[in-house]
Design an enzyme around this catalytic site. Structure first.
Site, short mmCIF file in Angstrom:
data_model
loop_
_atom_site.label_atom_id
_atom_site.label_comp_id
_atom_site.label_asym_id
_atom_site.label_seq_id
_atom_site.Cartn_x
_atom_site.Cartn_y
_atom_site.Cartn_z
CE LYS A 195 -3.71 -1.78 2.78
NZ LYS A 195 -4.99 -1.60 1.82
NE ARG A 198 -10.89 -9.80 -1.81
CZ ARG A 198 -10.95 -8.83 -2.39
NH1 ARG A 198 -11.35 -9.24 -3.82
NH2 ARG A 198 -11.28 -7.56 -2.26
N1 BES Z 1 -8.04 -3.67 4.79
C1 BES Z 1 -8.32 -3.49 3.43
C2 BES Z 1 -9.62 -2.79 3.06
C3 BES Z 1 -9.57 -1.27 3.51
C4 BES Z 1 -9.34 -0.10 3.01
C5 BES Z 1 -10.21 -1.26 4.94
C6 BES Z 1 -9.28 1.06 3.48
C7 BES Z 1 -10.19 0.23 5.44
C8 BES Z 1 -10.02 1.24 4.74
C9 BES Z 1 -8.38 -4.66 2.56
O1 BES Z 1 -7.33 -5.64 2.68
C10 BES Z 1 -7.74 -4.09 0.88
O2 BES Z 1 -6.74 -3.64 0.84
N2 BES Z 1 -8.56 -4.18 -0.06
C11 BES Z 1 -8.19 -3.83 -1.11
C12 BES Z 1 -8.80 -4.87 -2.29
C13 BES Z 1 -8.57 -4.59 -3.70
C14 BES Z 1 -6.80 -4.77 -3.75
C15 BES Z 1 -9.17 -5.52 -4.60
C16 BES Z 1 -8.65 -2.37 -1.84
O3 BES Z 1 -10.01 -2.05 -1.10
O4 BES Z 1 -8.07 -1.65 -2.24
MN MN Z 2 -5.48 -5.20 2.08
#
Ligand code: BES
Ligand code: MN
Ligand code: ZN
Length: 504
Positions: free
Chosen positions: A285, A359
């Site tokens: 990230k 997931r």
């Molecule tokens: N934990 C994150 C989702 C999240 C984002 C929670 C912002 C709280 C605030 C999750 O694991 C994630 O990174 N999801 C990705 C999925 C994508 C790579 C398909 C996302 O939402 O960007």
């Molecule tokens: Mn994630």
């Protein structure tokens, strides 16, 4: 802090700052609630002339002889609800504390209109205790803040026949608030302290205190037993993943035994995403706000809180909490984009993006849930940024094909104000997570990101009465609210408790 309950008149209290309420509106602003002596009613007029309007959570401190009186706006009379009462109590408790008062007296208001004295008293207790929450474990609290300490709250029932009911409501509110505060502490706790092992220890502590069953499967065994989703995410971290199962069953009651045959008590399974830190893994990230990703275990915290509350309240259902706790980190042993995992269910997954890790771990939890033959399975997860984009911070994303579960969660959401908003789970979305080389892929395009995540989970919940709650936008607050200081919300605990309560 203990909350006392007694009966009496608010305008005659001598044991703390009395908190009056006033509705917004020209006529309604002219009177204080609960009704009191004409001398106090004059206060209302004074307040109005001082510019006080009675809007929700507006606060006014007025002297009365040698005493101080707090007046809190309740908003428009037609909008009165238990949520307003929770906010009233939270606002009052925080206002009193910040002004250096030690004790307040909160009146039970409109108990007939709002259901019962117990329901109102519960809302008062929840609002006050949750509003006063602070995470102070890791800093030295400055002297002036330490002096601001509320040490006693009295809930005042107007009529003596309501006192017992109010007492019960307060006790329930206290148990629920304690569970929410537990969840908040875990979520606010940084990931170097709240590790997967720490979450497992927390589950064990709850189990010991409330005599629940708790089993923890550590990383080495997860590998052997085929928990490929959890292992794939966990393999990049130095902290071993923990698969936590916490189980509550009601004590057998005489009434259960006298019935012919087995009394069917429903089993609820709650699955929680417990990523103690989500860096994204190899699909790293950006640095901005990455520190917030300690809250990626908010689903797990809600599950622990719900189990604690259920046990404390001796609920009549069997409840199983299933938590996958691990970090998601990049390293030489981390999984890589393109890797293919074999999940516990046997289904294979191509890992397109290692940041879609929630997931993967939930896939194993949901498959595991099948052994309990549950009446319902609800998973809670800070699953997608797309859900935050769609719903912001006011609504939990709800995904289910069960109309019954949808309407029950909807009711529970309205009652607790942990509101849910349903998004589609239509089969037309399924092609978005088809893989060329495995049964599924863990990420699609940007389109319908919250739904594709839910579709992925659905593959592992087949045959279950299942609902998915995406709490990515609601688990963390950037702004103070009357009974939710900024930081961890503890969202989901009250919702799940309410869901169980209304289950027949
Ligand atoms: N934990 C994150 C989702 C999240 C984002 C929670 C912002 C709280 C605030 C999750 O694991 C994630 O990174 N999801 C990705 C999925 C994508 C790579 C398909 C996302 O939402 O960007
Ligand atoms: Mn994630
Ligand atoms: Zn995550």
């Amino acid at each position: 802090m203990r909350i006392q309950v007694r009966t009496g008149r608010l305008d005659q209290t001598r044991d703390g700052v009395p908190v009056f309420a006033a509705f917004e509106g020209e006529q309604t602003l002219q009177r204080l609630i609960p009704a009191s002596s004409s001398r106090d009613q004059a206060l209302a007029k004074l307040a109005a002339s001082a510019g006080f309007r009675g809007t929700a959570n507006e606060t006014l401190l007025v002297p009365r002889g040698a005493q101080w009186v707090l007046v809190i706006g309740l908003g428009k009379e037609k909008d009165l609800s238990l949520e307003r009462i929770r906010q009233f109590a939270g606002t009052a408790a925080r206002a009193a504390r910040s002004r250096g008062f030690r004790t307040i007296v909160l009146p039970v208001l409109y108990e007939r209109m709002l259901g019962s004295a117990g329901a109102v008293a519960q809302a008062l207790a929840e609002g006050a205790l949750l509003g006063l929450y602070r995470y102070d474990r890791l800093r030295e609290v400055p002297k002036h803040e330490r002096r601001q300490r509320l040490d006693a709250i009295t809930v005042l029932a107007g009529k003596s026949r309501d006192a017992a009911d109010a007492r019960k409501g307060v006790e329930k509110g206290e148990a629920i608030a304690e569970a929410v505060r537990l969840a908040r502490d875990l979520i606010n706790g940084p990931s170097n302290l709240v590790t997967p092992t720490a979450l497992a220890n927390e589950a064990r502590r709850i189990a010991a205190r409330f005599r629940l069953k708790c089993s923890v499967t550590p990383f080495a065994q997860l590998k052997r037993r085929g928990f490929g989703g959890i292992v794939g995410v966990a393999q990049g971290s130095q902290h071993p993943a923990q698969f936590i199962v916490l189980e509550y069953a009601p004590r057998p009651r005489p009434s259960n035994r006298t019935r012919r045959g087995k009394r069917a008590i429903p089993t609820f399974v709650f699955c929680g995403k417990g990523i103690t830190f989500d860096s994204g893994g190899i699909s790293l990230k950006p640095a901005e706000k990455m520190e917030q990703m300690k809250y990626d275990m908010s689903g797990a915290a809600a599950v622990l809180g719900a189990l604690q509350a259920a046990a404390a309240l001796s609920m009549p259902h069997r409840i199983v909490g299933i938590i996958a706790a691990t970090e998601n980190l990049p390293s030489g042993t981390a999984q890589k984009p393109g890797d293919v995992l074999k999940t516990l269910s046997g289904k294979t997954v191509e890992v397109i993006n290692t940041d879609a890790e929630g997931r993967l771990v939930l896939a194993d939890c949901l498959h595991y849930a099948k052994r309990y033959k549950p009446a319902c399975v609800v998973d809670l997860a800070t699953l997608t940024g797309a859900c935050v984009t769609a719903l912001g911070h006011e609504a939990i994303g709800l995904f289910t094909k069960s109309e019954r579960l949808a309407s029950r969660l909807n009711e529970a959401g309205k009652a607790t104000y942990e509101r849910v908003w349903r998004l589609p789970l239509w089969d037309e979305y399924a092609p978005l997570i088809k893989s060329d080389i495995a049964d599924l892929k863990n990420a699609g395009s940007r389109d319908a990101g919250a739904t594709t995540a839910a579709k992925f989970l659905e593959e592992f919940a087949q045959g279950l009465p299942w609902a998915h709650l995406d709490i990515a936008g609601t688990a963390w607050a950037e702004q103070d609210k009357p009974y939710t200081p900024k930081g961890a919300v503890g969202v989901g605990v009250r919702l799940l408790v309410r869901l169980m309560e209304q289950w027949k």
